[in-house]
Design a protein around this motif. Sequence first.
Motif, PDB file in Angstrom:
ATOM      1  N   ILE A  17      -9.745  85.474  81.346  1.00  0.00           N
ATOM      2  CA  ILE A  17      -9.572  85.294  79.878  1.00  0.00           C
ATOM      3  C   ILE A  17      -9.292  86.883  79.445  1.00  0.00           C
ATOM      4  N   GLY A  18      -9.696  87.802  79.924  1.00  0.00           N
ATOM      5  CA  GLY A  18      -9.419  89.280  79.231  1.00  0.00           C
ATOM      6  C   GLY A  18      -8.153  89.791  79.858  1.00  0.00           C
ATOM      7  N   ILE A  19      -8.054  89.215  80.994  1.00  0.00           N
ATOM      8  CA  ILE A  19      -6.605  89.844  81.385  1.00  0.00           C
ATOM      9  C   ILE A  19      -5.385  89.090  80.735  1.00  0.00           C
ATOM     10  N   ILE A  20      -5.663  87.750  80.587  1.00  0.00           N
ATOM     11  CA  ILE A  20      -4.551  87.007  79.782  1.00  0.00           C
ATOM     12  C   ILE A  20      -4.417  87.657  78.381  1.00  0.00           C
ATOM     13  N   LEU A  21      -5.324  87.904  77.589  1.00  0.00           N
ATOM     14  CA  LEU A  21      -5.639  88.567  76.197  1.00  0.00           C
ATOM     15  C   LEU A  21      -4.890  89.809  76.389  1.00  0.00           C
ATOM     16  N   ILE A  60      -7.270  97.665  73.557  1.00  0.00           N
ATOM     17  CA  ILE A  60      -7.418  96.429  73.746  1.00  0.00           C
ATOM     18  C   ILE A  60      -8.512  95.865  74.451  1.00  0.00           C
ATOM     19  N   GLY A  61      -8.555  96.695  75.839  1.00  0.00           N
ATOM     20  CA  GLY A  61      -9.477  96.400  76.710  1.00  0.00           C
ATOM     21  C   GLY A  61     -10.929  96.395  76.263  1.00  0.00           C
ATOM     22  N   ILE A  62     -11.154  97.159  75.413  1.00  0.00           N
ATOM     23  CA  ILE A  62     -12.493  97.565  74.857  1.00  0.00           C
ATOM     24  C   ILE A  62     -12.734  96.546  73.829  1.00  0.00           C
ATOM     25  N   ILE A  63     -11.692  96.361  72.865  1.00  0.00           N
ATOM     26  CA  ILE A  63     -11.912  95.105  72.092  1.00  0.00           C
ATOM     27  C   ILE A  63     -12.235  93.963  72.614  1.00  0.00           C
ATOM     28  N   ILE A  64     -11.321  93.412  73.527  1.00  0.00           N
ATOM     29  CA  ILE A  64     -11.691  92.099  74.444  1.00  0.00           C
ATOM     30  C   ILE A  64     -13.218  92.312  74.868  1.00  0.00           C
TER      31      ILE A  64
END
Length: 69
Positions: A17-21, A60-64
């Motif tokens: 899910i994180g990678i898709i986002l 974005i990774g930190i937010i996700i």
Amino acid sequence: MNNITNSIISSIIFGLIGIILLVFGYWFFDKVLTRIDFNQELKDKNMAVAIVIAGFMIAIGIIISGVVA
């Protein structure tokens, strides 16, 4: 299933899910928010664009990770 298996499955699902986002966020930033063609700039070896994209992906990774966790 035991607790370890559930943890592994949950980690895989949330990772996907994180990678898709992250991919969607990059696409949205590239196509919707800016008028710059990042892929072409990267092919032209524009270091400034590469740094901006790296910073964007880290942010974005930190937010996700904060939202998913």
